[in-house]
Design a protein around this motif. Structure first.
Motif, mmCIF file in Angstrom:
data_model
loop_
_atom_site.group_PDB
_atom_site.id
_atom_site.type_symbol
_atom_site.label_atom_id
_atom_site.label_comp_id
_atom_site.label_asym_id
_atom_site.label_seq_id
_atom_site.Cartn_x
_atom_site.Cartn_y
_atom_site.Cartn_z
ATOM 1 N N GLY A 223 6.297 69.171 8.330
ATOM 2 C CA GLY A 223 6.912 68.181 9.204
ATOM 3 C C GLY A 223 7.455 66.980 8.443
ATOM 4 O O GLY A 223 7.305 66.868 7.229
ATOM 5 N N ILE A 224 8.090 66.085 9.162
ATOM 6 C CA ILE A 224 8.715 64.925 8.527
ATOM 7 C C ILE A 224 7.665 63.959 8.010
ATOM 8 O O ILE A 224 7.719 63.511 6.876
ATOM 9 N N ASP A 225 6.675 63.627 8.831
ATOM 10 C CA ASP A 225 5.622 62.695 8.407
ATOM 11 C C ASP A 225 4.488 63.479 7.747
ATOM 12 O O ASP A 225 3.332 63.378 8.092
ATOM 13 N N ARG A 226 4.864 64.221 6.764
ATOM 14 C CA ARG A 226 4.040 65.196 6.077
ATOM 15 C C ARG A 226 2.864 64.597 5.319
ATOM 16 O O ARG A 226 2.923 63.468 4.858
ATOM 17 N N PRO A 227 1.809 65.411 5.142
ATOM 18 C CA PRO A 227 0.732 64.976 4.258
ATOM 19 C C PRO A 227 1.208 65.084 2.811
ATOM 20 O O PRO A 227 2.006 65.959 2.473
ATOM 21 N N LEU A 228 0.731 64.200 1.972
ATOM 22 C CA LEU A 228 1.040 64.235 0.549
ATOM 23 C C LEU A 228 -0.200 64.794 -0.136
ATOM 24 O O LEU A 228 -1.241 64.139 -0.170
ATOM 25 N N THR A 229 -0.098 65.993 -0.664
ATOM 26 C CA THR A 229 -1.275 66.677 -1.199
ATOM 27 C C THR A 229 -1.127 67.071 -2.662
ATOM 28 O O THR A 229 -2.122 67.357 -3.319
ATOM 29 N N ARG A 230 0.104 67.123 -3.140
ATOM 30 C CA ARG A 230 0.355 67.565 -4.512
ATOM 31 C C ARG A 230 0.924 66.403 -5.317
ATOM 32 O O ARG A 230 1.554 65.506 -4.760
ATOM 33 N N LYS B 170 3.487 66.285 -7.114
ATOM 34 C CA LYS B 170 4.936 66.182 -6.930
ATOM 35 C C LYS B 170 5.318 65.517 -5.612
ATOM 36 O O LYS B 170 6.367 64.906 -5.512
ATOM 37 N N ASP B 171 4.444 65.592 -4.601
ATOM 38 C CA ASP B 171 4.731 64.912 -3.330
ATOM 39 C C ASP B 171 4.806 63.403 -3.536
ATOM 40 O O ASP B 171 5.660 62.735 -2.963
ATOM 41 N N PHE B 172 3.885 62.873 -4.357
ATOM 42 C CA PHE B 172 3.859 61.429 -4.595
ATOM 43 C C PHE B 172 5.085 60.968 -5.379
ATOM 44 O O PHE B 172 5.552 59.851 -5.207
ATOM 45 N N ALA B 173 5.627 61.836 -6.206
ATOM 46 C CA ALA B 173 6.849 61.511 -6.954
ATOM 47 C C ALA B 173 8.080 61.691 -6.070
ATOM 48 O O ALA B 173 8.950 60.819 -6.005
ATOM 49 N N ASN B 174 8.149 62.807 -5.358
ATOM 50 C CA ASN B 174 9.335 63.127 -4.552
ATOM 51 C C ASN B 174 9.568 62.159 -3.397
ATOM 52 O O ASN B 174 10.704 61.957 -2.974
ATOM 53 N N TRP B 175 8.498 61.582 -2.856
ATOM 54 C CA TRP B 175 8.637 60.740 -1.673
ATOM 55 C C TRP B 175 8.510 59.252 -1.989
ATOM 56 O O TRP B 175 8.365 58.433 -1.085
ATOM 57 N N ALA B 176 8.595 58.908 -3.260
ATOM 58 C CA ALA B 176 8.570 57.490 -3.656
ATOM 59 C C ALA B 176 9.711 56.761 -2.947
ATOM 60 O O ALA B 176 10.804 57.304 -2.762
#
Length: 188
Positions: free
Chosen positions: A90-97, A99-105
């Motif tokens: 989903g759009i308000d996705r959980p950040l679990t990996r 790369k998620d923390f980098a991609n959604w900066a």
């Protein structure tokens, strides 16, 4: 109880075989309203950042088969009854990996730390990325905050107009096939 590590070991290759990346495997209270538990699997197609219904169904079938085979071989993966829920993050996705923390900066995030964390347990602000195992968050009041990745309980994007604008559009295939019901009411 569920052996999440072992379930992840079984599920990840099934997702990869379909070309998907696993986002999260978790046991959560079921949304079915029956008081039971659900094995929640979130995955995404790297090309779109989502899964459509047919992709969820394909992954669900593969996961069911691999769990059934492991249990028939004597493994106890999940104690008790449960529902299998396969979805897109989903759009308000959980950040679990990482790369998620980098991609959604650059987007707003809500980070809840483990109870053992010394400091503020809930942090909300603009995600600055990941650096040396630390999640960077710019909070309105506290300013720049560095949170140890290893002590994060949950992290999730906050639904904002900027996030909606930045996400890829959902697959609309089949939308023209929707059948509208006649909602006209009879005159009394």
């Amino acid at each position: 109880m569920a052996d999440i590590a072992r379930l992840t070991q079984l599920i990840e290759p099934e997702a990869a075989a379909l070309g998907f990346e696993l986002v999260r495997v978790a046991m959560l209270p079921s949304e079915a309203g029956d008081g039971g538990m659900a094995l929640q699997i979130m995955a995404e197609d790297p090309a779109t950042g989502q899964l459509v219904i047919d992709q969820c169904a394909a992954l669900s079938r593969r996961v069911s088969d691999v769990i059934d085979a492991a249990e028939e071989a004597g493994e106890v993966l999940i104690e008790g009854a449960y529902h299998l829920e396969v979805s897109s993050p989903g759009i308000d996705r959980p950040l679990t990996r990482d790369k998620d923390f980098a991609n959604w900066a650059g987007h707003e995030v809500r980070v809840v730390m483990d109870k053992s964390f010394e400091g503020q347990r809930v942090n909300k602000g603009v995600l600055g990325g990941l650096e040396d195992g630390m999640i960077l968050v710019k909070e309105v009041k506290a300013g720049d905050v560095r949170l140890p990745r290893a002590q994060i309980h949950t992290a999730k994007l906050v639904l904002t107009d900027a996030l909606i604008a930045a996400t890829r559009p959902l697959d609309a295939s089949g939308a023209d096939e929707l059948i509208e019901e006649d909602t006209e009411k009879a005159d009394d």
